[in-house]
Design a protein around this motif. Structure first.
Motif, PDB file in Angstrom:
ATOM      1  N   GLN A 188     -14.204   9.998  10.697  1.00  0.00           N
ATOM      2  CA  GLN A 188     -13.817   9.716   9.312  1.00  0.00           C
ATOM      3  C   GLN A 188     -12.610  10.545   8.875  1.00  0.00           C
ATOM      4  OE1 GLN A 188     -17.893  10.378   7.884  1.00  0.00           O
ATOM      5  NE2 GLN A 188     -17.614   8.527   6.636  1.00  0.00           N
ATOM      6  N   LEU A 189     -12.459  11.729   9.423  1.00  0.00           N
ATOM      7  CA  LEU A 189     -11.311  12.566   9.066  1.00  0.00           C
ATOM      8  C   LEU A 189      -9.993  11.908   9.471  1.00  0.00           C
ATOM      9  CD1 LEU A 189     -12.512  16.149   9.992  1.00  0.00           C
ATOM     10  CD2 LEU A 189     -12.162  15.207   7.701  1.00  0.00           C
ATOM     11  N   HIS A 190     -10.052  11.061  10.469  1.00  0.00           N
ATOM     12  CA  HIS A 190      -8.833  10.412  10.955  1.00  0.00           C
ATOM     13  C   HIS A 190      -8.639   9.021  10.361  1.00  0.00           C
ATOM     14  CE1 HIS A 190      -8.096  13.784  13.539  1.00  0.00           C
ATOM     15  NE2 HIS A 190      -9.361  13.727  13.913  1.00  0.00           N
ATOM     16  N   ASP A 191      -9.588   8.576   9.553  1.00  0.00           N
ATOM     17  CA  ASP A 191      -9.444   7.299   8.848  1.00  0.00           C
ATOM     18  C   ASP A 191      -8.383   7.414   7.760  1.00  0.00           C
ATOM     19  OD1 ASP A 191     -11.435   6.109  10.345  1.00  0.00           O
ATOM     20  OD2 ASP A 191     -12.984   6.320   8.815  1.00  0.00           O
ATOM     21  N   ILE A 192      -7.952   6.272   7.274  1.00  0.00           N
ATOM     22  CA  ILE A 192      -6.988   6.232   6.170  1.00  0.00           C
ATOM     23  C   ILE A 192      -7.662   6.794   4.918  1.00  0.00           C
ATOM     24  CG2 ILE A 192      -5.665   4.686   4.657  1.00  0.00           C
ATOM     25  CD1 ILE A 192      -4.523   5.015   7.489  1.00  0.00           C
ATOM     26  N   PHE A 193      -6.935   7.637   4.224  1.00  0.00           N
ATOM     27  CA  PHE A 193      -7.412   8.208   2.969  1.00  0.00           C
ATOM     28  C   PHE A 193      -6.968   7.304   1.834  1.00  0.00           C
ATOM     29  CE2 PHE A 193      -6.931  11.039  -0.736  1.00  0.00           C
ATOM     30  CZ  PHE A 193      -8.190  11.606  -0.774  1.00  0.00           C
ATOM     31  N   TRP A 194      -7.871   6.594   1.246  1.00  0.00           N
ATOM     32  CA  TRP A 194      -7.661   5.715   0.104  1.00  0.00           C
ATOM     33  C   TRP A 194      -6.684   4.590   0.407  1.00  0.00           C
ATOM     34  CZ3 TRP A 194      -4.059   6.257  -4.504  1.00  0.00           C
ATOM     35  CH2 TRP A 194      -4.387   5.330  -5.496  1.00  0.00           C
ATOM     36  N   LYS A 195      -5.402   4.872   0.551  1.00  0.00           N
ATOM     37  CA  LYS A 195      -4.401   3.857   0.879  1.00  0.00           C
ATOM     38  C   LYS A 195      -3.586   4.345   2.072  1.00  0.00           C
ATOM     39  CE  LYS A 195      -3.856   1.892  -3.708  1.00  0.00           C
ATOM     40  NZ  LYS A 195      -2.936   1.597  -4.804  1.00  0.00           N
ATOM     41  N   GLU A 196      -3.127   3.411   2.861  1.00  0.00           N
ATOM     42  CA  GLU A 196      -2.410   3.752   4.087  1.00  0.00           C
ATOM     43  C   GLU A 196      -1.203   4.660   3.842  1.00  0.00           C
ATOM     44  OE1 GLU A 196      -0.787   1.582   8.102  1.00  0.00           O
ATOM     45  OE2 GLU A 196      -2.011   0.455   6.690  1.00  0.00           O
ATOM     46  N   LYS A 197      -0.517   4.459   2.727  1.00  0.00           N
ATOM     47  CA  LYS A 197       0.688   5.262   2.477  1.00  0.00           C
ATOM     48  C   LYS A 197       0.390   6.758   2.340  1.00  0.00           C
ATOM     49  CE  LYS A 197       0.965   4.667  -2.571  1.00  0.00           C
ATOM     50  NZ  LYS A 197       1.839   4.178  -3.648  1.00  0.00           N
ATOM     51  N   TYR A 198      -0.880   7.124   2.114  1.00  0.00           N
ATOM     52  CA  TYR A 198      -1.242   8.524   1.984  1.00  0.00           C
ATOM     53  C   TYR A 198      -1.669   9.157   3.307  1.00  0.00           C
ATOM     54  CZ  TYR A 198      -0.988   7.433  -2.918  1.00  0.00           C
ATOM     55  OH  TYR A 198      -0.545   7.014  -4.154  1.00  0.00           O
ATOM     56  N   GLY A 199      -1.744   8.356   4.335  1.00  0.00           N
ATOM     57  CA  GLY A 199      -2.090   8.881   5.656  1.00  0.00           C
ATOM     58  C   GLY A 199      -3.578   9.098   5.836  1.00  0.00           C
TER      59      GLY A 199
END
Length: 140
Positions: A122-133
């Protein structure tokens, strides 16, 4: 709190421990937010020196983004904008300042607990929106 005893701690648990230590002590620097801020009174907190940010502004700025992270982890749509991240409240009393400090510490505890419950994946999943990494990028 997670204790740093086993090298088998997951990355998420290690990160959670580090967050907790930044807020409450025991990290490599020997400094914590709680210890540093505990004796700061309102006049000192809002005082600016040479155009630099006040202690209150720096604490607010840090907590602004921690609150955004908590909102995202709770499934809320964050309403966060960099331009508002230094909009420090006008603390009208010592009690208002003290309440704010306690809120920041509670948010620090919350974010460390949330991170402890994440998987390394989960730490490597997208945070909220892709543009935030990735999630980890937004935590550290």
């Amino acid at each position: 709190m997670i204790q740093p005893s086993a090298p088998s701690l997951s990355f998420a648990r290690q990160l959670s421990l580090q967050l907790h230590q930044v807020y409450f002590g025991g990290n490599w620097s020997g400094v914590s937010i709680e210890e540093t801020i505990k004796d700061i009174r309102l006049p000192q907190a809002i005082q600016q020196h040479g155009g630099l940010n006040s202690i209150a502004a720096l604490l607010f700025h840090m907590d602004y983004y921690v609150r955004v992270q908590i909102d995202v982890f709770e499934g809320k749509e964050p309403d966060a904008h960099d331009r508002f991240s230094f909009d420090v409240p006008d603390f009208q009393s010592e009690q208002a300042w003290s309440d704010f400090v306690n809120q920041c510490l509670n948010n620090g505890k919350s974010i460390s607990e949330i991170v402890a419950g994440l998987s390394d994946h989960q730490l490597h999943d997208i945070f909220w929106k892709e543009k935030y990494g990735s999630t980890v990028r937004n935590i550290i």
